[in-house]
Scaffold this motif. Structure first.
Motif, PDB file in Angstrom:
ATOM      1  N   LEU A  84       0.861  -1.184   0.000  1.00  0.00           N
ATOM      2  CA  LEU A  84       0.000   0.000   0.000  1.00  0.00           C
ATOM      3  C   LEU A  84       0.893   1.228   0.000  1.00  0.00           C
ATOM      4  CD1 LEU A  84      -2.671   1.636   0.620  1.00  0.00           C
ATOM      5  CD2 LEU A  84      -2.168   1.241   3.039  1.00  0.00           C
ATOM      6  N   VAL A  85       0.608   2.169  -0.885  1.00  0.00           N
ATOM      7  CA  VAL A  85       1.374   3.405  -0.918  1.00  0.00           C
ATOM      8  C   VAL A  85       0.442   4.575  -0.622  1.00  0.00           C
ATOM      9  CG1 VAL A  85       2.859   4.921  -2.299  1.00  0.00           C
ATOM     10  CG2 VAL A  85       2.962   2.426  -2.631  1.00  0.00           C
ATOM     11  N   VAL A  86       0.850   5.429   0.313  1.00  0.00           N
ATOM     12  CA  VAL A  86       0.117   6.666   0.558  1.00  0.00           C
ATOM     13  C   VAL A  86       0.888   7.794  -0.110  1.00  0.00           C
ATOM     14  CG1 VAL A  86      -0.894   8.191   2.291  1.00  0.00           C
ATOM     15  CG2 VAL A  86      -0.643   5.739   2.779  1.00  0.00           C
ATOM     16  N   GLY A  87       0.241   8.470  -1.025  1.00  0.00           N
ATOM     17  CA  GLY A  87       0.867   9.594  -1.724  1.00  0.00           C
ATOM     18  C   GLY A  87       0.391  10.908  -1.141  1.00  0.00           C
ATOM     19  N   GLN A  88       0.597  11.988  -1.875  1.00  0.00           N
ATOM     20  CA  GLN A  88       0.215  13.290  -1.344  1.00  0.00           C
ATOM     21  C   GLN A  88      -1.079  13.809  -1.951  1.00  0.00           C
ATOM     22  OE1 GLN A  88       3.190  16.398  -0.260  1.00  0.00           O
ATOM     23  NE2 GLN A  88       2.035  17.623  -1.736  1.00  0.00           N
ATOM     24  N   ASP A  89      -1.008  14.307  -3.199  1.00  0.00           N
ATOM     25  CA  ASP A  89      -2.184  14.890  -3.835  1.00  0.00           C
ATOM     26  C   ASP A  89      -2.041  14.771  -5.340  1.00  0.00           C
ATOM     27  OD1 ASP A  89      -0.067  16.901  -3.859  1.00  0.00           O
ATOM     28  OD2 ASP A  89      -1.589  18.271  -4.630  1.00  0.00           O
ATOM     29  N   PRO A  90      -3.149  14.777  -6.072  1.00  0.00           N
ATOM     30  CA  PRO A  90      -3.082  14.613  -7.528  1.00  0.00           C
ATOM     31  C   PRO A  90      -2.664  15.898  -8.232  1.00  0.00           C
ATOM     32  CG  PRO A  90      -5.359  14.890  -6.838  1.00  0.00           C
ATOM     33  CD  PRO A  90      -4.538  14.896  -5.584  1.00  0.00           C
ATOM     34  N   ALA A  91      -2.035  15.769  -9.398  1.00  0.00           N
ATOM     35  CA  ALA A  91      -1.694  16.946 -10.206  1.00  0.00           C
ATOM     36  C   ALA A  91      -2.436  16.864 -11.549  1.00  0.00           C
ATOM     37  CB  ALA A  91      -0.181  17.043 -10.380  1.00  0.00           C
ATOM     38  N   GLN A  92      -1.891  17.505 -12.586  1.00  0.00           N
ATOM     39  CA  GLN A  92      -2.673  17.649 -13.811  1.00  0.00           C
ATOM     40  C   GLN A  92      -2.842  16.343 -14.612  1.00  0.00           C
ATOM     41  OE1 GLN A  92       0.208  18.996 -13.122  1.00  0.00           O
ATOM     42  NE2 GLN A  92       1.490  19.366 -14.903  1.00  0.00           N
ATOM     43  N   HIS A  93      -1.823  15.485 -14.660  1.00  0.00           N
ATOM     44  CA  HIS A  93      -2.001  14.220 -15.370  1.00  0.00           C
ATOM     45  C   HIS A  93      -3.064  13.363 -14.685  1.00  0.00           C
ATOM     46  CE1 HIS A  93       1.963  15.438 -16.887  1.00  0.00           C
ATOM     47  NE2 HIS A  93       1.620  14.791 -17.974  1.00  0.00           N
ATOM     48  N   ASN A 144      -4.026   8.783  -1.811  1.00  0.00           N
ATOM     49  CA  ASN A 144      -3.338  10.014  -1.433  1.00  0.00           C
ATOM     50  C   ASN A 144      -3.797  10.519  -0.071  1.00  0.00           C
ATOM     51  OD1 ASN A 144      -1.593  10.503  -3.570  1.00  0.00           O
ATOM     52  ND2 ASN A 144      -3.103  11.642  -4.775  1.00  0.00           N
ATOM     53  N   ALA A 145      -2.965  11.342   0.525  1.00  0.00           N
ATOM     54  CA  ALA A 145      -3.382  12.048   1.741  1.00  0.00           C
ATOM     55  C   ALA A 145      -4.584  12.943   1.437  1.00  0.00           C
ATOM     56  CB  ALA A 145      -2.226  12.881   2.278  1.00  0.00           C
ATOM     57  N   PHE A 146      -4.576  13.561   0.230  1.00  0.00           N
ATOM     58  CA  PHE A 146      -5.625  14.506  -0.128  1.00  0.00           C
ATOM     59  C   PHE A 146      -6.340  14.080  -1.410  1.00  0.00           C
ATOM     60  CE2 PHE A 146      -2.253  17.245   1.902  1.00  0.00           C
ATOM     61  CZ  PHE A 146      -2.889  17.322   3.142  1.00  0.00           C
ATOM     62  N   LEU A 147      -7.658  14.241  -1.415  1.00  0.00           N
ATOM     63  CA  LEU A 147      -8.489  13.886  -2.572  1.00  0.00           C
ATOM     64  C   LEU A 147      -8.309  14.848  -3.741  1.00  0.00           C
ATOM     65  CD1 LEU A 147     -12.118  13.121  -1.360  1.00  0.00           C
ATOM     66  CD2 LEU A 147     -10.518  11.537  -2.445  1.00  0.00           C
ATOM     67  N   TYR A 148      -7.983  16.087  -3.402  1.00  0.00           N
ATOM     68  CA  TYR A 148      -7.889  17.148  -4.411  1.00  0.00           C
ATOM     69  C   TYR A 148      -6.463  17.678  -4.471  1.00  0.00           C
ATOM     70  CZ  TYR A 148     -12.977  17.157  -3.710  1.00  0.00           C
ATOM     71  OH  TYR A 148     -14.304  16.804  -3.596  1.00  0.00           O
ATOM     72  N   SER A 149      -6.135  18.275  -5.592  1.00  0.00           N
ATOM     73  CA  SER A 149      -4.821  18.851  -5.804  1.00  0.00           C
ATOM     74  C   SER A 149      -4.610  20.052  -4.872  1.00  0.00           C
ATOM     75  CB  SER A 149      -4.731  19.303  -7.267  1.00  0.00           C
ATOM     76  OG  SER A 149      -3.474  19.826  -7.546  1.00  0.00           O
ATOM     77  N   TRP A 185      -0.790   8.588   7.485  1.00  0.00           N
ATOM     78  CA  TRP A 185      -0.621   7.221   7.974  1.00  0.00           C
ATOM     79  C   TRP A 185      -0.657   7.181   9.506  1.00  0.00           C
ATOM     80  CZ3 TRP A 185      -1.376   2.580   6.477  1.00  0.00           C
ATOM     81  CH2 TRP A 185      -0.833   1.507   7.182  1.00  0.00           C
ATOM     82  N   GLN A 186       0.019   8.133  10.123  1.00  0.00           N
ATOM     83  CA  GLN A 186       0.053   8.155  11.593  1.00  0.00           C
ATOM     84  C   GLN A 186      -1.348   8.381  12.172  1.00  0.00           C
ATOM     85  OE1 GLN A 186       2.560   6.943  12.872  1.00  0.00           O
ATOM     86  NE2 GLN A 186       4.103   7.289  11.275  1.00  0.00           N
ATOM     87  N   LEU A 187      -2.139   9.200  11.490  1.00  0.00           N
ATOM     88  CA  LEU A 187      -3.492   9.458  11.985  1.00  0.00           C
ATOM     89  C   LEU A 187      -4.355   8.193  11.884  1.00  0.00           C
ATOM     90  CD1 LEU A 187      -3.987  13.067  10.572  1.00  0.00           C
ATOM     91  CD2 LEU A 187      -3.970  12.418  12.992  1.00  0.00           C
ATOM     92  N   TRP A 188      -4.069   7.370  10.867  1.00  0.00           N
ATOM     93  CA  TRP A 188      -4.779   6.082  10.793  1.00  0.00           C
ATOM     94  C   TRP A 188      -4.234   5.106  11.839  1.00  0.00           C
ATOM     95  CZ3 TRP A 188      -3.325   0.980   9.389  1.00  0.00           C
ATOM     96  CH2 TRP A 188      -4.391   0.076   9.277  1.00  0.00           C
TER      97      TRP A 188
END
Lengths: 271, 271
Positions: free
Chosen positions: B52-61, B94-99, B145-148
């Motif tokens: 499982l990978v936790v990323g940050q936020d989505p960008a334009q691609h 991701n940590a965030f749903l939106y960019s 991750w820590q909050l989970w």
């Protein structure tokens, strides 16, 4: 907030149809924008469709959303179906998987492999016997339908069929001439009124019983409703189905224009 | 030609998670590009993920593809996972749903509603007990991750965990300075080598047993493999997962740039 969405190509035969599809060998790149990938359908794939619509080919909004008939043509069609009481029990496929570039040669249009793949879609969408009416938008769609009607499954199918003028015919035919646009719109809506009268009695199971209200000479309030969120993939923003004109081909020459789509969030969405 | 694709959010709880998600009330538009809609995940939702990978936020691609980590960061991550023998048994959130737009306030990051929704994803992805290792890309992911981990489900979970430097840290940190870029890349790859050594023994069921080959001081041939077609929605063209740099934000000022994404087919695809 709850936002319905379309699950897409999960169940067979759609799962296979969406993973094994004709490419550039069948859709020549000098006639189709194959570089943007195929765009398959819009609407119900679960057998609940009462109306099947055959469209022509996807354009730039469709390329972004990955569903067909989501731009201006789609909104006009949505309005036509609403007049028949059909607000969700529909499914659309196009004559062509890819956006037409220039014009399509007869040899391409009649390529047995192109026709066979499309017929598998039509077989699948018609197969369960619930479709009560079929609409074809424009001549390529009508030809596609006739080529399916020539098959054994097509011959066995007897629901109502109405070939109509394509929803954006007025714009294509008038090329910016306002008088011609008004004339083309009048012609389109008269043609669609004929289809409404023909199909209304054929649709025994509308989503909502709706007294027939014919079109006037031009578009009226409510004639171009938004595309339902239910028809879109998950997570797409509301403006993509509520509005139109947010995607366009840009570039200083033909090649650049072919390579580029600019998506622009409509005014007022971002403050 | 057969092209695998990702079916998306068909089964529960993903079906509900993809239709009922936090909006602008939880992700303030002055900190997030909520106007482009949420982008949920990439990879296996069928319980087969080992990493499982936790990323940050989505960008334009990501905004165009509607899957996360499909641009340069995603390709680098794909290479990292390949070194662990993981070529398909992964899932990313991701940590965030939106960019992110600008920076995220602590109060927003810790909003109980934002955290609770994300924890439902983590619960669902961890729930079946197959995940053998977790990676967090950057500090926002580590915090997520820590909050989970503070929840009862988190406390009960004991697989390997490696917080690593974000894949595009070298570019963000160097702002065009070539020496700083080289230094940042060296730092990133050294950090990733540590994670490789830590996680290799934790992954008992790789897709392909792979002798550990650490990174050098800079990116080498094969370190940024394409994203598999299997991770993309149906029908997207090959260049979208094989290449990068085909989407960018354009515009003469900040507002215009925020409103606009230009998609450009890479050179050589259209002749």
């Amino acid at each position: 907030m709850a936002q319905p969405f379309d699950f897409g190509y999960v169940d067979e035969p759609f799962r296979t149809l969406a993973s094994e599809y004709p490419g550039a060998d069948i859709y020549p790149p000098d006639q189709f924008r194959v570089e943007w990938g195929p765009i398959f359908h819009r609407g119900r794939l679960d057998g609940s469709a009462r109306v099947l619509v055959v469209g022509q080919d996807p354009a730039q909004h469709e390329t972004v959303v990955r569903r067909i008939l989501v731009g201006e043509a789609g909104r006009r069609l949505q309005g036509l179906l609403a007049k028949l009481g059909i607000t969700r029990s529909y499914v659309f496929v196009n004559a062509f998987l890819y956006s037409v570039y220039g014009s399509v040669k007869a040899r391409t249009r009649k390529d047995a492999r192109l026709v066979e793949y499309r017929n598998r879609w039509l077989d699948a969408l018609i197969g369960n016997g619930r479709v009560e009416a079929v609409l074809a938008l424009g001549s390529a769609a009508d030809e596609a339908w006739q080529l399916w009607k020539d098959t054994p499954n097509g011959q066995a199918f007897s629901a109502a069929y109405a070939p109509v003028i394509h929803p954006t015919y007025p714009e294509s035919a008038s090329k910016g001439d306002r008088a011609k646009l008004a004339e083309g719109t009048r012609k389109l809506l008269k043609n669609w009124n004929g289809a409404l009268q023909q199909l209304q009695t054929a649709i025994a199971h509308p989503d909502a019983a709706t007294p027939l209200a014919l079109y006037g000479d031009t578009w009226a309030e409510g004639d171009r409703p938004p595309v339902p969120a239910l028809d879109f993939p998950a997570g797409l923003p509301a403006w993509m189905h509520e509005q139109d004109g947010w995607a366009r081909r840009v570039g200083k020459d033909d090649l650049e224009k072919r390579r580029s789509i600019l998506i622009r969030v409509p005014k007022g969405v971002v403050q």
